[in-house]
Structure formats: C-alpha cells, structure tokens
Motif scaffolding. Structure first.
Motif, PDB file in Angstrom:
ATOM      1  N   PRO A  12       0.661  -1.137   0.013  1.00 43.56           N
ATOM      2  CA  PRO A  12       0.384   0.427   0.042  1.00 43.56           C
ATOM      3  C   PRO A  12       0.846   1.267  -0.213  1.00 43.56           C
ATOM      4  CG  PRO A  12      -0.800  -1.153   2.001  1.00 43.56           C
ATOM      5  CD  PRO A  12       0.509  -2.414   1.437  1.00 43.56           C
ATOM      6  N   LEU A  13       0.484   2.358  -0.675  1.00 48.66           N
ATOM      7  CA  LEU A  13       1.384   3.602  -0.856  1.00 48.66           C
ATOM      8  C   LEU A  13       1.566   3.935   1.161  1.00 48.66           C
ATOM      9  CD1 LEU A  13       0.183   5.183  -3.747  1.00 48.66           C
ATOM     10  CD2 LEU A  13       2.163   4.245  -4.064  1.00 48.66           C
ATOM     11  N   PRO A  14       0.486   3.912   1.749  1.00 44.76           N
ATOM     12  CA  PRO A  14       0.814   4.605   2.814  1.00 44.76           C
ATOM     13  C   PRO A  14       2.027   3.493   3.243  1.00 44.76           C
ATOM     14  CG  PRO A  14      -1.581   4.647   2.047  1.00 44.76           C
ATOM     15  CD  PRO A  14      -1.345   3.845   1.307  1.00 44.76           C
ATOM     16  N   VAL A  15       2.057   2.376   3.299  1.00 43.73           N
ATOM     17  CA  VAL A  15       3.395   2.219   3.562  1.00 43.73           C
ATOM     18  C   VAL A  15       4.289   2.527   3.329  1.00 43.73           C
ATOM     19  CG1 VAL A  15       3.991  -0.613   4.584  1.00 43.73           C
ATOM     20  CG2 VAL A  15       2.392   0.141   4.555  1.00 43.73           C
ATOM     21  N   TRP A  16       4.648   2.367   1.820  1.00 42.39           N
ATOM     22  CA  TRP A  16       5.661   3.047   0.709  1.00 42.39           C
ATOM     23  C   TRP A  16       6.346   4.511   1.182  1.00 42.39           C
ATOM     24  CZ3 TRP A  16       9.308   0.803  -2.306  1.00 42.39           C
ATOM     25  CH2 TRP A  16      10.683   1.529  -2.642  1.00 42.39           C
ATOM     26  N   ASP A  17       5.158   5.363   1.518  1.00 37.74           N
ATOM     27  CA  ASP A  17       5.652   7.015   1.611  1.00 37.74           C
ATOM     28  C   ASP A  17       6.300   6.999   2.356  1.00 37.74           C
ATOM     29  OD1 ASP A  17       4.680   7.451  -0.756  1.00 37.74           O
ATOM     30  OD2 ASP A  17       2.627   8.084  -0.061  1.00 37.74           O
ATOM     31  N   ALA A  18       5.565   6.481   3.713  1.00 44.41           N
ATOM     32  CA  ALA A  18       6.291   6.287   4.908  1.00 44.41           C
ATOM     33  C   ALA A  18       7.353   5.629   5.294  1.00 44.41           C
ATOM     34  CB  ALA A  18       5.085   4.893   6.468  1.00 44.41           C
ATOM     35  N   ILE A  19       8.734   4.790   4.327  1.00 45.61           N
ATOM     36  CA  ILE A  19       9.450   4.628   4.364  1.00 45.61           C
ATOM     37  C   ILE A  19      10.953   5.297   3.810  1.00 45.61           C
ATOM     38  CG2 ILE A  19       9.613   2.511   5.255  1.00 45.61           C
ATOM     39  CD1 ILE A  19      10.094   1.439   2.206  1.00 45.61           C
ATOM     40  N   ALA A  20       9.701   6.392   2.979  1.00 45.53           N
ATOM     41  CA  ALA A  20      10.387   7.593   2.407  1.00 45.53           C
ATOM     42  C   ALA A  20      12.460   8.684   3.407  1.00 45.53           C
ATOM     43  CB  ALA A  20       9.742   8.565   1.446  1.00 45.53           C
ATOM     44  N   ASP A  21      12.937   9.344   2.273  1.00 46.90           N
ATOM     45  CA  ASP A  21      13.347   9.916   2.949  1.00 46.90           C
ATOM     46  C   ASP A  21      13.915  10.667   1.326  1.00 46.90           C
ATOM     47  OD1 ASP A  21      15.699  12.279   3.700  1.00 46.90           O
ATOM     48  OD2 ASP A  21      16.965  10.682   4.793  1.00 46.90           O
ATOM     49  N   GLU A  22      13.066  12.016   1.344  1.00 44.95           N
ATOM     50  CA  GLU A  22      13.325  13.018   0.243  1.00 44.95           C
ATOM     51  C   GLU A  22      14.973  13.290  -0.220  1.00 44.95           C
ATOM     52  OE1 GLU A  22      10.600  15.735  -0.367  1.00 44.95           O
ATOM     53  OE2 GLU A  22       9.141  14.540  -0.191  1.00 44.95           O
ATOM     54  N   SER A  23      15.971  13.193   1.015  1.00 46.89           N
ATOM     55  CA  SER A  23      17.346  13.836   1.455  1.00 46.89           C
ATOM     56  C   SER A  23      17.937  12.776   0.967  1.00 46.89           C
ATOM     57  CB  SER A  23      17.189  13.978   1.930  1.00 46.89           C
ATOM     58  OG  SER A  23      17.533  13.283   3.174  1.00 46.89           O
ATOM     59  N   LEU A  24      17.227  11.210   0.407  1.00 48.97           N
ATOM     60  CA  LEU A  24      19.104  10.177   0.468  1.00 48.97           C
ATOM     61  C   LEU A  24      18.934  10.912  -1.377  1.00 48.97           C
ATOM     62  CD1 LEU A  24      19.313   7.525   0.860  1.00 48.97           C
ATOM     63  CD2 LEU A  24      17.837   6.489  -0.627  1.00 48.97           C
ATOM     64  N   THR A  25      20.170  10.231  -1.484  1.00 41.61           N
ATOM     65  CA  THR A  25      21.126  10.024  -2.214  1.00 41.61           C
ATOM     66  C   THR A  25      21.843   9.103  -3.489  1.00 41.61           C
ATOM     67  OG1 THR A  25      22.843  11.348  -2.641  1.00 41.61           O
ATOM     68  CG2 THR A  25      20.767  12.638  -2.658  1.00 41.61           C
ATOM     69  N   ILE A  26      22.473   8.902  -4.413  1.00 35.74           N
ATOM     70  CA  ILE A  26      23.292   7.735  -4.329  1.00 35.74           C
ATOM     71  C   ILE A  26      24.646   7.905  -3.553  1.00 35.74           C
ATOM     72  CG2 ILE A  26      24.037   9.069  -6.928  1.00 35.74           C
ATOM     73  CD1 ILE A  26      24.063   5.396  -5.676  1.00 35.74           C
ATOM     74  N   ASP A  27      24.833   9.234  -3.527  1.00 33.94           N
ATOM     75  CA  ASP A  27      26.459   9.944  -2.778  1.00 33.94           C
ATOM     76  C   ASP A  27      25.917   9.408  -0.928  1.00 33.94           C
ATOM     77  OD1 ASP A  27      27.591  11.061  -4.634  1.00 33.94           O
ATOM     78  OD2 ASP A  27      26.370  13.105  -4.190  1.00 33.94           O
ATOM     79  N   ASP A  28      24.985   9.006  -0.411  1.00 32.74           N
ATOM     80  CA  ASP A  28      24.648   9.090   0.465  1.00 32.74           C
ATOM     81  C   ASP A  28      24.750   7.247   0.875  1.00 32.74           C
ATOM     82  OD1 ASP A  28      23.633  11.166   2.118  1.00 32.74           O
ATOM     83  OD2 ASP A  28      21.879  10.904   0.886  1.00 32.74           O
ATOM     84  N   LEU A  29      25.002   6.333  -0.141  1.00 30.99           N
ATOM     85  CA  LEU A  29      24.766   5.201  -0.259  1.00 30.99           C
ATOM     86  C   LEU A  29      26.479   5.006  -0.041  1.00 30.99           C
ATOM     87  CD1 LEU A  29      22.339   4.762  -1.064  1.00 30.99           C
ATOM     88  CD2 LEU A  29      23.189   2.763  -2.580  1.00 30.99           C
ATOM     89  N   LYS A  30      27.245   5.640  -1.166  1.00 29.44           N
ATOM     90  CA  LYS A  30      28.843   5.087  -1.416  1.00 29.44           C
ATOM     91  C   LYS A  30      29.515   6.024   0.091  1.00 29.44           C
ATOM     92  CE  LYS A  30      30.530   7.693  -4.559  1.00 29.44           C
ATOM     93  NZ  LYS A  30      30.102   9.100  -5.880  1.00 29.44           N
ATOM     94  N   THR A  31      29.285   6.868   0.998  1.00 24.71           N
ATOM     95  CA  THR A  31      29.217   7.245   2.100  1.00 24.71           C
ATOM     96  C   THR A  31      28.294   6.465   2.948  1.00 24.71           C
ATOM     97  OG1 THR A  31      28.021   8.425   2.681  1.00 24.71           O
ATOM     98  CG2 THR A  31      30.183  10.138   0.993  1.00 24.71           C
ATOM     99  N   ARG A  32      27.894   5.675   3.431  1.00 24.45           N
ATOM    100  CA  ARG A  32      27.293   4.988   4.472  1.00 24.45           C
ATOM    101  C   ARG A  32      27.171   3.604   4.873  1.00 24.45           C
ATOM    102  NH1 ARG A  32      21.610   8.174   5.414  1.00 24.45           N
ATOM    103  NH2 ARG A  32      21.436   7.311   6.973  1.00 24.45           N
ATOM    104  N   CYS A  33      27.553   2.904   3.311  1.00 26.45           N
ATOM    105  CA  CYS A  33      27.220   1.206   2.450  1.00 26.45           C
ATOM    106  C   CYS A  33      28.483   0.955   2.204  1.00 26.45           C
ATOM    107  CB  CYS A  33      26.181   0.969   2.042  1.00 26.45           C
ATOM    108  SG  CYS A  33      24.934   2.065   2.406  1.00 26.45           S
ATOM    109  N   HIS A  34      28.938  -0.077   3.208  1.00 21.14           N
ATOM    110  CA  HIS A  34      30.225  -0.897   2.764  1.00 21.14           C
ATOM    111  C   HIS A  34      29.902  -1.686   1.311  1.00 21.14           C
ATOM    112  CE1 HIS A  34      31.939   0.130   6.558  1.00 21.14           C
ATOM    113  NE2 HIS A  34      31.156  -0.579   7.378  1.00 21.14           N
ATOM    114  N   ASN A  35      29.660  -1.700   1.065  1.00 20.33           N
ATOM    115  CA  ASN A  35      28.893  -3.222   0.406  1.00 20.33           C
ATOM    116  C   ASN A  35      27.653  -2.350  -0.696  1.00 20.33           C
ATOM    117  OD1 ASN A  35      30.903  -5.001   0.058  1.00 20.33           O
ATOM    118  ND2 ASN A  35      29.646  -5.558   1.728  1.00 20.33           N
ATOM    119  N   ILE A  36      27.471  -2.470  -1.480  1.00 18.97           N
ATOM    120  CA  ILE A  36      26.416  -1.985  -2.496  1.00 18.97           C
ATOM    121  C   ILE A  36      25.862  -3.347  -3.238  1.00 18.97           C
ATOM    122  CG2 ILE A  36      24.854  -0.638  -4.688  1.00 18.97           C
ATOM    123  CD1 ILE A  36      26.912   1.824  -3.206  1.00 18.97           C
ATOM    124  N   TRP A  37      23.973  -3.178  -3.098  1.00 16.73           N
ATOM    125  CA  TRP A  37      23.815  -4.720  -4.562  1.00 16.73           C
ATOM    126  C   TRP A  37      23.173  -4.186  -5.478  1.00 16.73           C
ATOM    127  CZ3 TRP A  37      24.469  -5.098   0.507  1.00 16.73           C
ATOM    128  CH2 TRP A  37      25.730  -5.843   1.341  1.00 16.73           C
TER     129      TRP A  37
END
Length: 194
Positions: free
Chosen positions: A4-29
């Motif tokens: 349901p869209l309300p569930v999907w919308d609840a886990i959104a962070d509009e500030s998230l970018t690919i750079d966040d994955l690059k700086t906050r994650c050790h691995n990317i799949w």
C-alpha cells in the motif's frame, strides 16, 4: 496492490541520494533490468547502513524517446524526468552506456550486479570482463523468498528510499500474484485489475 502506498511513503527520505549509499554503506548490491523501445531500462542500488540499521535504496531509469512519445499520455513521464529518476535517450544503446556510467560511479562498493538474463547477457559478459561479479536472477516464482523478505523489510521500516514519484508509481503498479504456494510480482493486468 502489493505494498500500500501509505506504507511505501512512510519509509521515504527525500534527502537520500546515491552519494549517501557511497558514504554510508560498505557494499552496494545492484539490480538491472533492460527495457525495450517503449519500456524503461532500470538500475537499482541497495546498500546496508550499519549505523542506522537500514537498507538504503536508490534507482534510475532510462527510456527511449520513442517510448516516451508513445506512452506519455498514459504516464506522468515529465514529472519523473523533473524528479531526476527518468532519463529519456534517443541513440540506440545509450541506455546501456548511461547505466554503465551510473554503475562505474559506485564501482568500488559494488558487491554484485544481479540482472534479468533477458536482454542483458551481453552486457553482463562485459561487466565480468571489467571485474564485476554478476549473477543472473531468474524472474517469477523463483523469487518468492526474496519478495517475501523484501515485503517484511518494507513493513518493518528497514528499507529507506528517496521517495521519488517514478519508483512510487512502479510500486503502485505492482501486484502480488499467488501461484500455488509461491508468489511472483506482476502488473494489474496479471490479475484482471487496473
């Protein structure tokens, strides 16, 4: 619908970018799916942020101009373009080049590239020659465990995404289709719904 869209919308962070994955994650799949002339090609990147205890999800899609012109009256493509989630291209094979550019941007963190074997084997061979680990991902009921674990992670708030309109639209057009004791993802037409 699957989620349901309300569930999907609840886990959104509009500030998230690919750079966040690059700086906050050790691995990317990475998961990729090649489209056709009127169906977008897609790349999804997923990384685990140890400090926050959540998966970070980012995506990009590429659509040939023929598909844009053919379907823009049925889909809000201009909104997707404005959000940066959709790129329209005109040269044959340009979607592959653009996808590879995005992939190479996160190269040092990519643990594996999963791909739908349909339309992508030749690119997978090129990626393997470039040193990437690739894995074909068969579609359909073989994905049941992955679908169910993803669903659980979404409901538990363990996946965070940028909240863009295109991925939201994709999720809104996804149905869960039961096949015997397994499931697969489908589109509304698969179940007779619109």
């Amino acid at each position: 619908r699957w989620i349901p869209l309300p569930v999907w919308d609840a886990i959104a962070d509009e500030s998230l970018t690919i750079d966040d994955l690059k700086t906050r994650c050790h691995n990317i799949w990475v998961g990729v799916d090649m489209g056709g002339r009127d169906d977008p090609s897609c790349m999804v990147a997923l990384g685990y942020d140890d400090s926050a205890g959540v998966y970070l999800l980012w995506s990009r899609q590429w659509l040939h101009v023929d598909g844009y012109n053919r379907r823009r009256k049925f889909a809000p493509y201009d909104e997707f373009i404005d959000s940066g989630e959709l790129v329209v291209f005109s040269s044959e094979g340009e979607d592959v080049d653009l996808m590879l550019d995005s992939l190479h941007d996160i190269r040092e963190l990519v643990a594996c590239v999963g791909y739908d074997p349909y339309h992508f084997r030749h690119v997978a061979k090129q990626l393997e020659a470039d040193g990437y680990v690739t894995k074909p991902v068969k579609q359909g009921v073989r994905m049941t465990p992955d679908i169910l674990s993803t669903e659980r992670a979404i409901y538990e708030g363990k996946i965070v995404h940028p909240g863009g309109p295109l991925l939201r639209w994709n999720f809104n057009n996804t149905t869960l289709v039961e096949v015997n004791q397994a499931v697969r993802l489908g589109k509304p037409a698969d179940t007779g719904r619109t």
